[in-house]
Design a protein around this motif. Sequence first.
Motif, mmCIF file in Angstrom:
data_model
loop_
_atom_site.group_PDB
_atom_site.id
_atom_site.type_symbol
_atom_site.label_atom_id
_atom_site.label_comp_id
_atom_site.label_asym_id
_atom_site.label_seq_id
_atom_site.Cartn_x
_atom_site.Cartn_y
_atom_site.Cartn_z
ATOM 1 N N TYR A 279 67.547 32.304 103.171
ATOM 2 C CA TYR A 279 66.225 31.740 103.467
ATOM 3 C C TYR A 279 66.407 30.562 104.414
ATOM 4 C CZ TYR A 279 61.853 29.160 102.984
ATOM 5 O OH TYR A 279 60.688 28.490 103.242
ATOM 6 N N ALA A 280 65.533 30.463 105.409
ATOM 7 C CA ALA A 280 65.527 29.305 106.304
ATOM 8 C C ALA A 280 64.120 29.109 106.844
ATOM 9 C CB ALA A 280 66.509 29.487 107.455
ATOM 10 N N ASP A 281 63.683 27.855 106.863
ATOM 11 C CA ASP A 281 62.361 27.527 107.404
ATOM 12 C C ASP A 281 62.346 26.054 107.818
ATOM 13 O OD1 ASP A 281 59.785 27.866 108.256
ATOM 14 O OD2 ASP A 281 58.985 28.517 106.317
ATOM 15 N N HIS A 282 61.258 25.655 108.481
ATOM 16 C CA HIS A 282 61.150 24.252 108.911
ATOM 17 C C HIS A 282 59.852 23.649 108.392
ATOM 18 C CE1 HIS A 282 58.470 25.607 112.258
ATOM 19 N NE2 HIS A 282 59.260 26.671 112.236
ATOM 20 N N TYR A 283 59.914 22.342 108.102
ATOM 21 C CA TYR A 283 58.795 21.620 107.503
ATOM 22 C C TYR A 283 58.540 20.346 108.302
ATOM 23 C CZ TYR A 283 59.512 24.614 103.423
ATOM 24 O OH TYR A 283 59.638 25.686 102.583
ATOM 25 N N THR A 284 57.275 19.918 108.328
ATOM 26 C CA THR A 284 56.940 18.695 109.062
ATOM 27 C C THR A 284 57.655 17.486 108.462
ATOM 28 O OG1 THR A 284 54.778 19.607 109.597
ATOM 29 C CG2 THR A 284 55.065 17.239 109.918
ATOM 30 N N PHE A 285 57.546 17.354 107.130
ATOM 31 C CA PHE A 285 58.272 16.310 106.402
ATOM 32 C C PHE A 285 58.878 16.952 105.154
ATOM 33 C CE2 PHE A 285 55.138 13.681 108.683
ATOM 34 C CZ PHE A 285 55.982 12.752 109.280
ATOM 35 N N THR A 286 60.168 17.216 105.170
ATOM 36 C CA THR A 286 60.819 17.885 104.042
ATOM 37 C C THR A 286 60.802 17.014 102.788
ATOM 38 O OG1 THR A 286 62.284 18.874 105.689
ATOM 39 C CG2 THR A 286 62.883 19.200 103.401
ATOM 40 N N CYS A 287 60.753 15.690 102.972
ATOM 41 C CA CYS A 287 60.788 14.784 101.827
ATOM 42 C C CYS A 287 59.418 14.578 101.194
ATOM 43 C CB CYS A 287 61.384 13.439 102.228
ATOM 44 S SG CYS A 287 60.449 12.614 103.547
ATOM 45 N N ALA A 288 58.362 15.118 101.787
ATOM 46 C CA ALA A 288 57.017 14.951 101.241
ATOM 47 C C ALA A 288 56.892 15.677 99.904
ATOM 48 C CB ALA A 288 55.976 15.472 102.223
ATOM 49 N N THR A 289 55.995 15.200 99.061
ATOM 50 C CA THR A 289 55.833 15.768 97.712
ATOM 51 C C THR A 289 55.524 17.251 97.755
ATOM 52 O OG1 THR A 289 55.016 13.620 96.950
ATOM 53 C CG2 THR A 289 54.585 15.506 95.535
ATOM 54 N N ASP A 290 54.617 17.669 98.647
ATOM 55 C CA ASP A 290 54.270 19.096 98.717
ATOM 56 C C ASP A 290 55.449 19.931 99.217
ATOM 57 O OD1 ASP A 290 54.083 17.918 101.199
ATOM 58 O OD2 ASP A 290 52.365 19.094 101.851
ATOM 59 N N LEU A 292 58.666 19.205 98.714
ATOM 60 C CA LEU A 292 59.624 19.289 97.611
ATOM 61 C C LEU A 292 59.182 20.336 96.588
ATOM 62 C CD1 LEU A 292 60.298 15.471 97.112
ATOM 63 C CD2 LEU A 292 61.865 17.135 98.118
ATOM 64 N N GLU A 293 57.882 20.394 96.322
ATOM 65 C CA GLU A 293 57.351 21.415 95.414
ATOM 66 C C GLU A 293 57.576 22.802 95.991
ATOM 67 O OE1 GLU A 293 55.608 23.594 92.506
ATOM 68 O OE2 GLU A 293 56.106 21.455 92.384
ATOM 69 N N ALA A 294 57.329 22.949 97.312
ATOM 70 C CA ALA A 294 57.553 24.240 97.977
ATOM 71 C C ALA A 294 59.026 24.630 97.917
ATOM 72 C CB ALA A 294 57.087 24.159 99.427
ATOM 73 N N MET A 295 59.930 23.645 98.058
ATOM 74 C CA MET A 295 61.368 23.915 97.984
ATOM 75 C C MET A 295 61.741 24.474 96.623
ATOM 76 S SD MET A 295 64.569 21.265 98.514
ATOM 77 C CE MET A 295 64.037 20.730 100.133
ATOM 78 N N ARG A 296 61.188 23.901 95.570
ATOM 79 C CA ARG A 296 61.490 24.403 94.215
ATOM 80 C C ARG A 296 60.990 25.840 94.030
ATOM 81 N NH1 ARG A 296 59.805 19.054 92.929
ATOM 82 N NH2 ARG A 296 57.804 19.744 92.061
ATOM 83 N N GLN A 297 59.834 26.112 94.601
ATOM 84 C CA GLN A 297 59.291 27.479 94.508
ATOM 85 C C GLN A 297 60.162 28.478 95.271
ATOM 86 O OE1 GLN A 297 55.248 27.165 95.880
ATOM 87 N NE2 GLN A 297 54.576 25.933 94.121
ATOM 88 N N VAL A 298 60.659 28.049 96.437
ATOM 89 C CA VAL A 298 61.533 28.902 97.248
ATOM 90 C C VAL A 298 62.844 29.164 96.513
ATOM 91 C CG1 VAL A 298 62.917 28.982 99.364
ATOM 92 C CG2 VAL A 298 60.526 28.284 99.465
ATOM 93 N N ILE A 299 63.393 28.116 95.885
ATOM 94 C CA ILE A 299 64.650 28.278 95.125
ATOM 95 C C ILE A 299 64.487 29.344 94.050
ATOM 96 C CG2 ILE A 299 66.181 27.124 93.467
ATOM 97 C CD1 ILE A 299 65.755 24.536 95.117
ATOM 98 N N GLU A 300 63.348 29.315 93.366
ATOM 99 C CA GLU A 300 63.102 30.306 92.297
ATOM 100 C C GLU A 300 62.847 31.685 92.873
ATOM 101 O OE1 GLU A 300 60.049 31.021 88.514
ATOM 102 O OE2 GLU A 300 59.921 29.188 89.707
ATOM 103 N N ALA A 301 62.020 31.748 93.927
ATOM 104 C CA ALA A 301 61.637 33.051 94.477
ATOM 105 C C ALA A 301 62.813 33.790 95.111
ATOM 106 C CB ALA A 301 60.520 32.863 95.502
#
Length: 797
Positions: A279-290, A292-301
């Motif tokens: 998996y690879a993608d880019h985010y405007t601010f990786t450290c933003a709360t949303d 980080l939540e998306a990262m956890r969802q990606v880890i699970e998915a």
Amino acid sequence: GYGRYPNVITSLEFERVLSATGPFGGHILRPGDGREPKKIAWIQCVGSRDASIGREYCSYVCCMYAAKQAIIAREHDPRIEPAIFFIDFRAQGKGFDRYYERARDVHGVRLIRSMISRVVQDPRTRNLEIDYVDEDGRIRTEEFDLVVLSVGLSPHPATRQLAKVCGIATDTWGFVKSPPFKMVETSRAGIFTCGVFQSPKDIPETVGQASAAAGAAATLLSGARGTLLSKAEYPLERDIAREEPRIGVFVCHCGINIAGVVNVAQVSDYARTLSRVVYADHYTFTCATDSLEAMRQVIEAHDLNRVVVASCSPRTHETLFQDNLRKAGLNKYLFEMANIRDQNSWVHMNEPLEATEKAKDLMRMAVAKAQFLKPLKPGQLGVNHNALVIGGGLAGITAALSLADQGFESYIVEKEKELGGNYRKLFYTLEGLDTQKHLAKLLEKVKANPKIHVITGAEIKKIDGFIGNYKTTVVAGGQEQQFEHGVVLVAAGAYELETKEYGYGTSEAIVAQRDLEKMIHDKDYKVGAARSVVMIQCVGSRCFERPYCSRYCCSEAIKNALKLKELDPEKDITILYRDIRTYGLKEDFYKKARELNVKFVRFDEDRKPEVKVDGGKVTVSVFDPVMNEPVDLKADILALSVGTVPNPQNAAIGQMLKVPTNQDGFFLEAHVKLRPVDFATDGVFMCGMSHAPKMSEETIAQANAAVSRACTILTKDYIEAEGKTAYVNKELCMACGLCEANCPYGAVAVDLAEGAAVVNTVLCKGCGVCTASCRMNAIDLNGFNNEEVIAQISSAI
């Protein structure tokens, strides 16, 4: 013209224009017509230093954020021509003068000393005309595409109601009043204040004061400490022992910090082609709360078991991402970070193609390393609950008393024969408070407190150990003594520069400001007899040798000028200055001095005053820019505002504690804004003038802030040690000492008795510098065979 002309905007609106999430996606465009501006003007002191609207105070931050915005605008578009119109450029913070000079000399920002009264729009082009008087007294008209108003700070109207509900006193402007020498307290016990609600201030002071307020609250609550603790709960950690590496890559735009130079989408696409990346993608601010939540969802998915973030510095964000992995059920050491901002986009901002390729390289190396990451378990260390305070000036005394109030013992080690430091040489503050009475009360409290152990006339010989477990050896009176402690607070102070400039030392009529203060306090006959007093600012500061502002000198000069006017309103007092830096609420005293006919004459660095001494009579010659001609001033007393120099022992203290100093010799904080009293070395903190020149009330606040930060360690019985460490294969080690010389944390040392290097796993951060510097491949990380891992990573790359 604000509100009438669309291309006149406020500084906060321009901040949004610069932002990647702003109205123009980070591109600088005029709101009026969407056109790219070429000439931008910043006008200072809009809503500040203005008696006509009842805001006489200085808003502190405006000069520096204008310089910042001008630099960033130039970085966005090198064709932009920025100009800042100002009255006094107030760069009194640590490192601010260098930044201001870089804006002028490196980035081509024009700094125009002129007060602007109005802006007129050209109805055809919507450009903006500014009339101003230049420094040579000529009236000029200049056209700009965009005008930015550097608006000041004022308390929110709702805070007046909040203060009323809380029953706390506020001043004329609505800022909270604090009792004398109690910088975070209010008029009501148990209610504390910090930040801009107290007075205008910058981020480092705000963050430090917030820690001080937290510490003050903790003092009252110390008896109940630990009774309502709740531990953060994390999901059960996934066992990945039998899983093949499944790596997820998250590339950060960092707004436009990275994306303004690097093609992050291209880097993300490239990451998908790498082995083990699922998996690879880019985010405007990786450290933003949303995010980080998306990262956890990606880890699970995607069943990820390794994570790579390509973004900014691990120094500030690694722990955040590691904690996010724990929340996703992964061991925090299954994380790797590639710094494609500090080490790439920031240093290659004019080479976007090359920067993009370098970002791919950095990210590819991180992915290659991530394949070999293994789960690790951090250890536990006991904590000694005592503290060492280096220095017994105002900062050290305040810190020791604050520690005692929270229930902790401390050892003050002072090299002089008595406590007090620079504070002994002060007699009153700008606000008129008696510092000698204050010091006497502090010393009485120290003497009476059994938790404070004072060692004067002492020299620190050695500091061994690490966070939670230090052992210090001190020599005092020819006797050597040792004591153990868990943290260190560095309050080593600073000194007044010894100068010979402007004839100092050649005449009794030429004195330093502190000498004049003592003369005023002691009612010296020379002060009473003096009809004319001249003061010269920036003596030994803001020069080639010491390119920093000593911060308190302007206030000190005005303080003494006001005292002299109290004694005799007819005294002729002239202050020769480069910029008057009475920041925040101190501006009111500058206004008062002018009202009392204290004269202020500005001079440039390349046109300094000249002093002549003839038979005990002193004459000061200076070019007056208002009269546009040189003037001679006869001075019965010439007072020099002499700058501050760091403690010459800072380097030795820094070497013992493995903490750095900056290029000026003051101690270097872990992060200038986010961790202003911490060192990068865990368990060591700083306060007072060992950090930078500051006022006495700022020293008190910072000392309390350092104690508050130290108590995050002292309040624990155990702390967590780093799980990622190095270890030495003694059979291969030749005890050459390269690892010891290169280790940035002082975690490796050669043991001559063992004939090999030894790693202190508590201090070790697992950075790998020692393994890279070892010629014999004798140091491994976490049990890996160094040669084998390097070969595998090289193959993967």
